[in-house]
Enzyme design. Structure first.
Site, mmCIF file in Angstrom:
data_model
loop_
_atom_site.group_PDB
_atom_site.id
_atom_site.type_symbol
_atom_site.label_atom_id
_atom_site.label_comp_id
_atom_site.label_asym_id
_atom_site.label_seq_id
_atom_site.Cartn_x
_atom_site.Cartn_y
_atom_site.Cartn_z
ATOM 1 N N HIS A 1 0.838 -1.203 0.000
ATOM 2 C CA HIS A 1 0.000 0.000 0.000
ATOM 3 C C HIS A 1 0.867 1.245 0.000
ATOM 4 O O HIS A 1 2.008 1.242 0.470
ATOM 5 C CB HIS A 1 -0.934 0.019 1.216
ATOM 6 C CG HIS A 1 -0.215 0.120 2.537
ATOM 7 N ND1 HIS A 1 0.468 -0.935 3.101
ATOM 8 C CD2 HIS A 1 -0.074 1.168 3.406
ATOM 9 C CE1 HIS A 1 0.989 -0.564 4.261
ATOM 10 N NE2 HIS A 1 0.692 0.718 4.462
ATOM 11 N N PHE A 2 0.313 2.303 -0.563
ATOM 12 C CA PHE A 2 0.875 3.649 -0.508
ATOM 13 C C PHE A 2 -0.097 4.522 0.278
ATOM 14 O O PHE A 2 -1.287 4.209 0.379
ATOM 15 C CB PHE A 2 1.064 4.227 -1.917
ATOM 16 C CG PHE A 2 2.045 3.472 -2.774
ATOM 17 C CD1 PHE A 2 3.352 3.914 -2.927
ATOM 18 C CD2 PHE A 2 1.657 2.318 -3.446
ATOM 19 C CE1 PHE A 2 4.252 3.211 -3.724
ATOM 20 C CE2 PHE A 2 2.545 1.608 -4.240
ATOM 21 C CZ PHE A 2 3.846 2.058 -4.386
#
Length: 437
Positions: free
Chosen positions: A239-240
């Site tokens: 994830h970012f």
């Protein structure tokens, strides 16, 4: 094995649930294989423009405001809808923020409640690469009410569909979801190919997707960040993070010096510089003949760090045209007892936002006493030593196929702070209402 007594922030309302899934599904409309393939979600499809050149300079140097993008309005509109539905753990728009009176303008926020609802860390902090574990919390357990929209590439044209079938697509969808424990306005998570259950590691396609998110948002106040394992990622599912903050980040003001020159027929046009006069050693990547060229060079650099077990953080700035890369060692020093106790007592985990100069403080006393000296001390604990950084830099440049060059007179030692446009401030944080110290 290094062990640190540390707990992550809750990023989903389902993070602390123990869900028992059956063959017929979990019954709560989640992002897992039990529910997602038969679901309908909003879809934002962006036109693939990887051959478009990245123009020199940056939008921040212009006094003209770029037009408000559709994605900007879509993301904030849906984020505020989730706020009105009570899906967040607290109202981050009411929290105090101030800019410290110093050259770089470090930003301090008081968020006393963010660390109170946490769960034990479920992975080792001394290994950057670890296998995905479906038995531990991951984003397939997130409820679909936390999803803002799918974010997918498209060969033909950009479009938005309020409700699209997930099953009609062959590959796993990428989604943008809220962070239920937000640091700032519009705080979201980008989860590439959620059903593939990728561990927290950079790959070229996922990084390119993150750059496209920054580009499509088309707002210099919208930044995208990444934390590796060992650099304060709290969930081992790729994830970012991203959010809006209507002031320059201190690292965006720091001067840098170009350090490489690429020669040969495969020149991608990427410029690499080294930060100077900043408490954390780091590299800056910009330019590139295309957005994929920039993404590929940075991805190769990150893969080098991952394979050598070096924790790192990434900040994607300037609408996807500039990327900061920070190898770091805070967790290692903490495990070895080499971090000052007064720094540890503040409970600050220096991840990408803190390294970039936006420091979230958990105690009123620390917020009231916040100063440039404190920010500098905290971030200096994150940085590699000069000798170690030079070793890591050489490894990165070799992995990216770049050559270091002797470039003279490129460092402005006086004032190389670029200026962000007046721009659009987040509604709760107008630029002229910040508390200055």
């Amino acid at each position: 094995m290094l062990k640190i007594k540390r707990v992550p922030t809750v990023v989903s309302n389902y993070q602390e649930d123990n869900i028992s899934e059956s063959a017929s599904g979990c019954g709560r409309n989640c992002l897992g294989k039990c529910c997602l393939p038969v679901s309908r979600l909003s879809l934002y499809a962006f036109k693939i423009q990887t051959e478009d050149p990245i123009k020199g300079g940056n939008v921040n140097s212009s006094e003209e405001q770029p037009p408000i993008s559709f994605l900007h309005n879509l993301l904030l509109g849906k984020w505020e809808d989730r706020m009105s539905r009570g899906l967040f753990r607290y109202d981050v728009t009411t929290y105090e923020t101030k800019i410290l009176h110093c050259k770089y303008g470090f930003i301090a926020q008081l968020n006393e409640g963010r660390h109170q609802k946490k769960r034990p860390t479920e992975f080792r902090v001394d290994q950057v690469l670890q296998p995905f574990d479906d038995n531990k919390f991951n984003f397939t357990k997130v409820g679909q009410e936390e999803v803002l929209f799918r974010f997918e590439p498209n060969n033909d044209e950009s479009y938005f569909c309020p409700s699209a079938e997930v099953a009609s697509d062959l590959q796993s969808p990428s989604v943008v979801v809220i962070n239920v424990s937000p640091i700032e306005y519009g705080h979201v998570l980008l989860i590439p190919r959620v059903l593939n259950c990728l561990s927290q590691r950079i790959d070229p396609e996922s990084l390119l997707l993150a750059l496209h998110l920054a580009k499509e948002a088309a707002d210099p106040f919208f930044r995208v960040g990444y934390n590796s394992l060992g650099a304060f990622a709290t969930i081992n599912h790729l994830h970012f993070q991203a959010y809006y903050l209507a002031v320059p980040f201190p690292v965006e003001k720091a001067p840098s010096q170009r350090i490489i020159a690429k020669k040969g027929p495969h020149n991608k046009g990427v410029i690499v510089s080294q930060l100077f006069y900043y408490p954390v050693q780091g590299l800056v990547f910009e330019g590139g003949n295309t957005i994929r060229d920039l993404s590929d060079v940075v991805a190769s650099s990150c893969i080098c760090l991952q394979n050598n077990n070096i924790p790192f953080n990434i900040l994607i700035s300037d609408c996807g045209k500039k990327i900061f890369l920070f190898p770091q060692c805070f967790a290692e020093k903490q495990a070895l007892g080499e971090v000052s106790q007064d720094i540890l007592d503040t409970l600050v985990n220096p991840a990408v936002w803190e390294i970039s100069g936006h420091i979230v403080l958990k105690r009123r006393k620390d917020f009231d006493d916040a100063s440039e000296a404190y920010a500098w001390r905290l971030l200096s604990e994150v940085s590699l030593s000069e000798d170690r950084f030079q070793e890591v830099k050489a490894c990165i440049l070799e992995a990216a196929g770049l050559q270091e060059a002797n470039v003279e007179n490129t460092l402005n030692k006086e004032e190389s702070l670029y200026k962000l446009p007046a721009g659009r401030a987040a509604p709760h944080l107008p630029r002229d209402c910040l508390v200055h110290q």
